[in-house]
Design a protein around this motif. Structure first.
Motif, mmCIF file in Angstrom:
data_model
loop_
_atom_site.group_PDB
_atom_site.id
_atom_site.type_symbol
_atom_site.label_atom_id
_atom_site.label_comp_id
_atom_site.label_asym_id
_atom_site.label_seq_id
_atom_site.Cartn_x
_atom_site.Cartn_y
_atom_site.Cartn_z
ATOM 1 N N GLU A 69 12.774 10.039 1.249
ATOM 2 C CA GLU A 69 13.668 10.213 0.109
ATOM 3 C C GLU A 69 14.064 11.684 0.006
ATOM 4 O OE1 GLU A 69 13.109 7.868 -3.735
ATOM 5 O OE2 GLU A 69 12.523 9.891 -4.345
ATOM 6 N N ILE A 70 15.369 11.939 0.007
ATOM 7 C CA ILE A 70 15.867 13.302 -0.167
ATOM 8 C C ILE A 70 16.555 13.366 -1.527
ATOM 9 C CG2 ILE A 70 17.343 15.132 0.724
ATOM 10 C CD1 ILE A 70 17.087 13.974 3.484
ATOM 11 N N SER A 71 16.008 14.189 -2.417
ATOM 12 C CA SER A 71 16.519 14.296 -3.784
ATOM 13 C C SER A 71 17.267 15.602 -3.973
ATOM 14 C CB SER A 71 15.363 14.229 -4.792
ATOM 15 O OG SER A 71 14.658 13.009 -4.682
ATOM 16 N N PHE A 72 18.517 15.506 -4.411
ATOM 17 C CA PHE A 72 19.344 16.672 -4.713
ATOM 18 C C PHE A 72 19.297 16.868 -6.225
ATOM 19 C CE2 PHE A 72 20.748 14.891 -0.755
ATOM 20 C CZ PHE A 72 21.096 15.967 0.043
ATOM 21 N N THR A 73 18.498 17.849 -6.685
ATOM 22 C CA THR A 73 18.198 17.969 -8.113
ATOM 23 C C THR A 73 18.557 19.336 -8.686
ATOM 24 O OG1 THR A 73 15.905 18.613 -7.582
ATOM 25 C CG2 THR A 73 16.344 16.273 -7.975
ATOM 26 N N VAL A 74 19.509 20.018 -8.089
ATOM 27 C CA VAL A 74 19.901 21.330 -8.575
ATOM 28 C C VAL A 74 20.432 21.209 -10.006
ATOM 29 C CG1 VAL A 74 22.203 21.084 -7.544
ATOM 30 C CG2 VAL A 74 21.316 23.357 -8.100
#
Length: 343
Positions: A69-74
């Motif tokens: 799982e790759i989470s983009f949470t910027v």
């Protein structure tokens, strides 16, 4: 499941965060940032490159040994994303919404999150996945096309005008044959640094243009989509194989269209696109070509050949054969055997 957190922008920092999560380094090649997947995690690579004007490109070509799982949470407005699945499959959901969207081979999505809500990509274990993702900073991009955006169709304008991410946006479709050809070109290129960066930028804009044309086509509720999709091209190839295998027993091309999942209209347009003729004309050419080979290379009777290639009428078979080869089947056989004997 393993998880990677991406908490930075632009794409240079995205690749740096992924490399850090994988406990490896990334490399920089004239504006292109590349992380090779360590053997302990899987294989393949993830590449990112930013262009002027708010456009960027991420390319995932990788297989992970476990679900990833790759989470983009910027904590800022996320880019507008155009994702295309060339191989494998992918699950996507918004950071604060557990509803998952599946992205299968030949599918594409346009997705934008609301506010600072991030994106989560889920890669399945031991599945080679190839994803191209156009990433657009709407504030920068809109500044370039503000005049044109004001004059374009509402359905296209809505994709770009919400630069403050007041609303989420989601579209799912099957990407076009033209887009498939663009991806094939990109995978086969081997240019040096100067040409490479210009080439990738030009191809990224071609991807964007074709996706917008396709989205506009899909948004037209009054008629069937006009643009041939990559999946439909694959279905046409399946239909050709069915025709070749079942020449002697094939009674209905409509049944073939149904078996490969195409409407009659798309079935016919696909054959005209690839072969410059209708599906029925293509089927006749297959039958006559096989008949020609059997006449020359076997001792089968004309009646047997007619049956083997799928014609029910002897006179119709003779008429079509004469039209294509300028001779009757029996005379064609005699002439070719006579020529063979003289040699």
């Amino acid at each position: 499941m393993n998880k990677l957190e991406v908490q930075s922008l632009p794409l240079k920092e995205v690749i740096a965060d992924i490399a850090n999560g994988l406990k490896t380094n990334y490399r920089h090649d004239c504006g292109e940032y590349i992380v090779e997947i360590p053997a302990a995690w899987g294989e393949g690579s993830i590449k990112g490159i930013n262009f002027d004007g708010g456009l960027g490109l991420l390319i995932y070509k990788c297989t992970f040994h476990t679900d990833m799982e790759i989470s983009f949470t910027v904590n800022q407005t996320h880019p507008l994303k155009f994702l295309f699945c060339l191989e494998g499959n992918l699950l996507h959901h918004f950071e604060q919404d557990e509803q998952q969207h599946s992205l299968q081979r030949y599918q594409n999505i346009i997705v934008a999150s609301k506010g600072h809500n991030g994106h989560v990509l889920h890669f399945k274990k031991d599945v080679f996945t190839e994803i191209y993702s156009l990433e657009i900073d709407r504030c920068k991009f809109k500044a370039r096309i503000s005049c044109e955006l004001e004059k374009t169709k509402p359905n296209l304008r809505q994709i770009f005008e919400d630069e403050q991410a007041s609303n989420s946006f989601y579209y799912n479709g099957l990407y076009s044959l033209v887009l498939g050809e663009i991806f094939d070109e990109m995978k086969s290129q081997n240019y040096d640094h100067l040409v490479k960066i210009l080439y990738l930028e030009s191809q990224s804009y071609r991807m964007l243009v074709q996706q917008l044309i396709q989205y506009d086509d899909d948004s037209d509720d009054n008629s069937e989509t006009k643009i041939l999709r990559k999946s439909e091209a694959h279905a046409i190839k399946e239909a050709v194989e069915i025709m070749k295998l079942e020449l002697d027993s094939l009674n209905s091309l409509n049944s073939v269209a149904q078996r490969v999942g195409l409407s009659s209209k798309k079935f016919q347009s696909g054959f005209r696109h690839f072969f410059g003729k209708s599906a029925n004309e293509y089927l006749q050419s297959l039958r006559l070509s096989l008949a020609q080979d059997l006449l020359i290379n076997t001792n089968d009777s004309i009646q047997e050949i007619k049956d083997k290639v799928g014609f029910s009428s002897q006179s119709y078979f003779t008429e079509l054969f004469k039209k294509m080869y300028h001779n009757t089947p029996s005379n064609y056989r005699k002439e070719h055997r006579k020529n063979r004997g003289n040699n």
